[in-house]
Design an enzyme around this catalytic site. Structure first.
Site, PDB file in Angstrom:
ATOM      1  N   HIS A 129      20.118 -33.094  16.740  1.00 35.34           N
ATOM      2  CA  HIS A 129      19.339 -34.298  16.483  1.00 35.34           C
ATOM      3  C   HIS A 129      18.380 -34.529  17.654  1.00 35.34           C
ATOM      4  O   HIS A 129      18.507 -33.890  18.699  1.00 35.34           O
ATOM      5  CB  HIS A 129      20.256 -35.516  16.291  1.00 35.34           C
TER       6      HIS A 129
HETATM    7  C1  T46 Z   1      23.611 -36.946  21.999  1.00 35.97           C
HETATM    8  C2  T46 Z   1      24.540 -35.825  22.298  1.00 35.97           C
HETATM    9  C3  T46 Z   1      24.309 -35.192  23.634  1.00 35.97           C
HETATM   10  C4  T46 Z   1      29.388 -43.928  18.789  1.00 35.97           C
HETATM   11  O1  T46 Z   1      29.942 -44.720  18.003  1.00 35.97           O
HETATM   12  N1  T46 Z   1      28.928 -44.374  19.979  1.00 35.97           N
HETATM   13  C5  T46 Z   1      28.329 -43.538  20.867  1.00 35.97           C
HETATM   14  O2  T46 Z   1      27.926 -43.994  21.951  1.00 35.97           O
HETATM   15  C6  T46 Z   1      28.175 -42.158  20.520  1.00 35.97           C
HETATM   16  C7  T46 Z   1      27.488 -41.205  21.479  1.00 35.97           C
HETATM   17  C8  T46 Z   1      28.659 -41.728  19.328  1.00 35.97           C
HETATM   18  N2  T46 Z   1      29.255 -42.591  18.472  1.00 35.97           N
HETATM   19  C9  T46 Z   1      29.821 -42.105  17.206  1.00 35.97           C
HETATM   20  C10 T46 Z   1      28.803 -41.604  16.185  1.00 35.97           C
HETATM   21  C11 T46 Z   1      29.599 -40.537  15.444  1.00 35.97           C
HETATM   22  O3  T46 Z   1      30.356 -41.162  14.422  1.00 35.97           O
HETATM   23  O4  T46 Z   1      30.631 -40.988  17.522  1.00 35.97           O
HETATM   24  C12 T46 Z   1      30.561 -40.005  16.499  1.00 35.97           C
HETATM   25  C13 T46 Z   1      30.139 -38.653  17.071  1.00 35.97           C
HETATM   26  O5  T46 Z   1      28.756 -38.719  17.463  1.00 35.97           O
HETATM   27  P1  T46 Z   1      27.735 -37.526  17.198  1.00 35.97           P
HETATM   28  O6  T46 Z   1      28.105 -36.799  15.965  1.00 35.97           O
HETATM   29  O7  T46 Z   1      26.342 -38.068  17.287  1.00 35.97           O
HETATM   30  O8  T46 Z   1      28.059 -36.594  18.460  1.00 35.97           O
HETATM   31  P2  T46 Z   1      27.185 -35.389  19.059  1.00 35.97           P
HETATM   32  O9  T46 Z   1      28.048 -34.699  20.050  1.00 35.97           O
HETATM   33  O10 T46 Z   1      26.578 -34.566  17.991  1.00 35.97           O
HETATM   34  O11 T46 Z   1      25.985 -36.127  19.842  1.00 35.97           O
HETATM   35  C14 T46 Z   1      26.281 -36.894  20.995  1.00 35.97           C
HETATM   36  C15 T46 Z   1      25.502 -38.215  20.963  1.00 35.97           C
HETATM   37  O12 T46 Z   1      25.793 -38.919  19.751  1.00 35.97           O
HETATM   38  C16 T46 Z   1      24.026 -37.989  21.027  1.00 35.97           C
HETATM   39  O13 T46 Z   1      23.349 -39.213  21.265  1.00 35.97           O
HETATM   40  O14 T46 Z   1      22.470 -36.938  22.437  1.00 35.97           O
HETATM   41  O15 T46 Z   1      25.920 -36.171  22.165  1.00 35.97           O
END
Ligand code: T46
Length: 136
Positions: A50
């Site tokens: 993303h």
């Molecule tokens: C990024 C990369 C480096 C939250 O509720 N609060 C938060 O602060 C974050 C970061 C995530 N979430 C929830 C959203 C999803 O349901 O946690 C779950 C996993 O997040 P995501 O699938 O977006 O995780 P990554 O590892 O793909 O991405 C993360 C960060 O979301 C993103 O901002 O830049 O790490």
């Protein structure tokens, strides 16, 4: 211009080991409003895929290693994050992916704002189109 910008942290080490301190308003190029960390990533799993519309971040691999791809919609670069002394800047409108997490990798992320799903662009084609407009 390279998409990769590192921030080098001062290490306050002594015979007991190492310590890095990150203080508000000093070396990080934004006000830190949120800190999160990614750990326990299962083998073979990739994350990210993303870009953020507005959010700026700095990622620090405080343990283990992973590979990060940064992409501005026109160019792609990849780096290995494996050093707790260095942070990588993830600017707004930078598509990023994290791959090849080592066992026990801990990726600490400093973010310029609170979590907001509306700030995410999770569709690569949409990102490329928006990035083109942003560059004009
Ligand atoms: C990024 C990369 C480096 C939250 O509720 N609060 C938060 O602060 C974050 C970061 C995530 N979430 C929830 C959203 C999803 O349901 O946690 C779950 C996993 O997040 P995501 O699938 O977006 O995780 P990554 O590892 O793909 O991405 C993360 C960060 O979301 C993103 O901002 O830049 O790490």
């Amino acid at each position: 211009m390279s998409l990769v910008r590192w921030i080098d942290f001062q290490v306050l080490g002594d015979h007991r080991g190492s310590l890095v301190a990150i203080e508000h308003g000093k070396i990080i190029p934004f006000d830190i409003k949120r800190v999160y960390y990614i750990y326990g990533t299962a083998e073979g799993v990739s994350r990210g895929f993303h870009a953020h519309r507005e959010l700026k971040q700095v990622a620090i691999c405080v343990a283990g290693s992973c590979r990060m791809i940064l992409d501005d919609g026109a160019h792609r670069e990849e780096v290995i994050l494996d050093c707790p002394k260095k942070g990588i800047v993830i600017d707004e409108m930078a598509w990023h992916e994290m791959h090849d997490f080592s066992p026990h990798c801990v990726l600490l992320v400093l973010a310029s704002d609170h979590y907001d799903e509306l700030d995410y662009i999770r569709d690569y084609k949409q990102f490329v189109e928006l990035a083109k407009i942003t560059r004009i």
